[in-house]
Design a protein around this motif. Structure first.
Motif, PDB file in Angstrom:
ATOM      1  N   ILE A   1      43.451  32.711  46.833  1.00 59.37           N
ATOM      2  CA  ILE A   1      43.998  33.822  46.345  1.00 59.37           C
ATOM      3  C   ILE A   1      45.438  33.162  45.701  1.00 59.37           C
ATOM      4  O   ILE A   1      45.670  33.593  44.548  1.00 59.37           O
ATOM      5  N   ALA A   2      46.051  32.682  46.610  1.00 60.12           N
ATOM      6  CA  ALA A   2      47.713  32.178  45.986  1.00 60.12           C
ATOM      7  C   ALA A   2      47.340  31.311  44.722  1.00 60.12           C
ATOM      8  O   ALA A   2      48.227  31.338  43.961  1.00 60.12           O
ATOM      9  N   THR A   3      46.364  30.281  44.584  1.00 55.72           N
ATOM     10  CA  THR A   3      46.208  29.427  43.453  1.00 55.72           C
ATOM     11  C   THR A   3      45.851  30.336  42.259  1.00 55.72           C
ATOM     12  O   THR A   3      46.347  29.963  41.257  1.00 55.72           O
ATOM     13  N   PHE A   4      44.972  31.341  42.478  1.00 57.32           N
ATOM     14  CA  PHE A   4      44.228  32.105  41.456  1.00 57.32           C
ATOM     15  C   PHE A   4      45.780  32.813  40.821  1.00 57.32           C
ATOM     16  O   PHE A   4      46.074  32.918  39.567  1.00 57.32           O
ATOM     17  N   LEU A   5      46.684  33.270  41.840  1.00 56.39           N
ATOM     18  CA  LEU A   5      47.946  34.141  41.256  1.00 56.39           C
ATOM     19  C   LEU A   5      48.664  32.961  40.394  1.00 56.39           C
ATOM     20  O   LEU A   5      49.614  33.429  39.687  1.00 56.39           O
ATOM     21  N   ARG A   6      48.936  31.758  41.192  1.00 56.21           N
ATOM     22  CA  ARG A   6      49.616  30.738  40.407  1.00 56.21           C
ATOM     23  C   ARG A   6      49.137  30.226  39.123  1.00 56.21           C
ATOM     24  O   ARG A   6      49.969  30.161  38.077  1.00 56.21           O
ATOM     25  N   TYR A   7      47.934  30.477  38.834  1.00 54.37           N
ATOM     26  CA  TYR A   7      47.498  30.357  37.396  1.00 54.37           C
ATOM     27  C   TYR A   7      47.285  31.724  36.545  1.00 54.37           C
ATOM     28  O   TYR A   7      46.647  31.850  35.586  1.00 54.37           O
ATOM     29  N   GLU A   8      48.190  32.539  37.027  1.00 51.49           N
ATOM     30  CA  GLU A   8      48.159  34.212  36.425  1.00 51.49           C
ATOM     31  C   GLU A   8      46.984  34.798  36.293  1.00 51.49           C
ATOM     32  O   GLU A   8      46.869  35.581  35.300  1.00 51.49           O
ATOM     33  N   TYR A   9      46.153  34.665  37.201  1.00 53.07           N
ATOM     34  CA  TYR A   9      44.806  35.515  37.203  1.00 53.07           C
ATOM     35  C   TYR A   9      45.438  36.843  37.873  1.00 53.07           C
ATOM     36  O   TYR A   9      46.202  36.775  38.890  1.00 53.07           O
ATOM     37  N   ASP A  10      44.614  37.878  37.453  1.00 52.67           N
ATOM     38  CA  ASP A  10      45.041  39.281  38.081  1.00 52.67           C
ATOM     39  C   ASP A  10      43.990  39.465  39.112  1.00 52.67           C
ATOM     40  O   ASP A  10      42.712  39.731  38.784  1.00 52.67           O
ATOM     41  N   VAL A  11      44.411  39.432  40.436  1.00 49.89           N
ATOM     42  CA  VAL A  11      43.460  39.523  41.510  1.00 49.89           C
ATOM     43  C   VAL A  11      43.567  41.097  41.740  1.00 49.89           C
ATOM     44  O   VAL A  11      44.411  41.476  42.318  1.00 49.89           O
ATOM     45  N   LYS A  12      42.418  41.635  41.345  1.00 53.05           N
ATOM     46  CA  LYS A  12      42.207  43.139  41.864  1.00 53.05           C
ATOM     47  C   LYS A  12      42.043  43.518  43.157  1.00 53.05           C
ATOM     48  O   LYS A  12      42.491  44.680  43.761  1.00 53.05           O
ATOM     49  N   ALA A  13      41.241  42.787  43.804  1.00 56.65           N
ATOM     50  CA  ALA A  13      40.784  43.082  45.288  1.00 56.65           C
ATOM     51  C   ALA A  13      40.250  41.771  45.848  1.00 56.65           C
ATOM     52  O   ALA A  13      39.914  40.847  45.396  1.00 56.65           O
ATOM     53  N   THR A  14      40.287  42.042  47.319  1.00 58.04           N
ATOM     54  CA  THR A  14      39.695  40.912  47.929  1.00 58.04           C
ATOM     55  C   THR A  14      38.825  41.587  49.300  1.00 58.04           C
ATOM     56  O   THR A  14      39.381  42.630  49.740  1.00 58.04           O
ATOM     57  N   PHE A  15      38.078  40.986  49.744  1.00 52.79           N
ATOM     58  CA  PHE A  15      37.341  41.275  50.998  1.00 52.79           C
ATOM     59  C   PHE A  15      37.035  40.139  51.840  1.00 52.79           C
ATOM     60  O   PHE A  15      36.608  38.993  51.299  1.00 52.79           O
ATOM     61  N   ASN A  16      36.970  40.311  53.187  1.00 52.78           N
ATOM     62  CA  ASN A  16      37.013  39.157  54.007  1.00 52.78           C
ATOM     63  C   ASN A  16      35.755  39.658  55.089  1.00 52.78           C
ATOM     64  O   ASN A  16      36.233  40.566  55.653  1.00 52.78           O
ATOM     65  N   HIS A  17      34.717  38.727  55.343  1.00 56.68           N
ATOM     66  CA  HIS A  17      33.941  39.379  56.330  1.00 56.68           C
ATOM     67  C   HIS A  17      34.321  39.244  57.886  1.00 56.68           C
ATOM     68  O   HIS A  17      33.794  39.734  58.783  1.00 56.68           O
TER      69      HIS A  17
END
Length: 220
Positions: A184-200
């Motif tokens: 997630i941190a890497t996606f944010l660093r590349y300026e992706y908009d992370v709308k939601a995350t889920f983890n089992h």
């Protein structure tokens, strides 16, 4: 995957000589609202639950009814997406499959389709889910894969969702790693908009419960 690979032999077709009672009992047994009518190898059409609703005598043969006889089918070599389209567009619970000579080969049930989606989306596999919102012109799955793989993970499944009158689209990634914080941190660093995350592994993650409820609903 093509239609022939998804045929279920568990549900037999019905014939014009079968009674309403027999057809209804078969629908109840296999939890479907449609069945193909087949005489010898000839596919005549689908009988729907509603076709029999107005007949008080359940010993009447279905061949004596004024059937709507919708005639949707796929041939054996059609892609599974064509099967999905028929399920969706005509709200069916079974889709007949014909061979190249248009003889009846079998049927695909909605339950078989649900099981296929479960395997396709890797719902039973442990891991994390990341939902991104991106510009639909920048939909590079290769770049997303590089980001995931940079944390020694892999994408198990992915799908997209578009919105009318919008340049944005939603991309959902299922990855084979439960701790997705670095990804997630890497996606944010590349300026992706992370709308939601889920983890089992999260205590409040009930995604498997939701899937089980969905499967139970299909089996009603």
């Amino acid at each position: 995957m093509v239609a022939a690979e998804m045929i279920s032999n568990a549900i037999p077709a019905v014939h014009t000589s079968d009674t309403i009672q027999k057809v209804v009992e078969r629908m109840i047994e296999f939890r479907v609202r449609h069945l193909p009518i087949v005489n010898d190898e000839q596919f005549l059409g689908l009988i729907a639950e509603s076709d029999m609703a107005g007949e008080p005598d359940n010993q009447v043969s279905i061949g004596a009814l004024a059937l709507s006889l919708v005639n949707p089918y796929v041939v054996e070599d059609q892609h599974v997406y064509d099967v999905i389209r028929l399920f969706y567009e005509q709200q069916l619970t079974v889709v007949p499959v014909l061979d190249m000579k248009k003889n009846y080969s079998g049927m695909i049930s909605i339950n078989t389709m649900a099981e296929y989606f479960a395997r396709l989306s890797s719902v039973a596999e442990p891991g994390g889910i990341i939902v991104l919102e991106i510009n639909n012109k920048n939909n590079s799955l290769a770049h997303m894969s590089q980001i995931v793989e940079s944390d020694n993970a892999q994408i198990l499944s992915s799908y997209t969702r578009t919105f009318p009158d919008s340049t944005k689209m939603e991309v959902t990634l299922k990855v084979n790693k439960q701790d997705i914080s670095a990804i997630i941190a890497t996606f944010l660093r590349y300026e992706y908009d992370v709308k939601a995350t889920f983890n089992h592994s999260d205590n409040n993650d009930n995604s498997m419960d939701r899937f089980d409820s969905f499967m139970n609903y299909l089996n009603l």
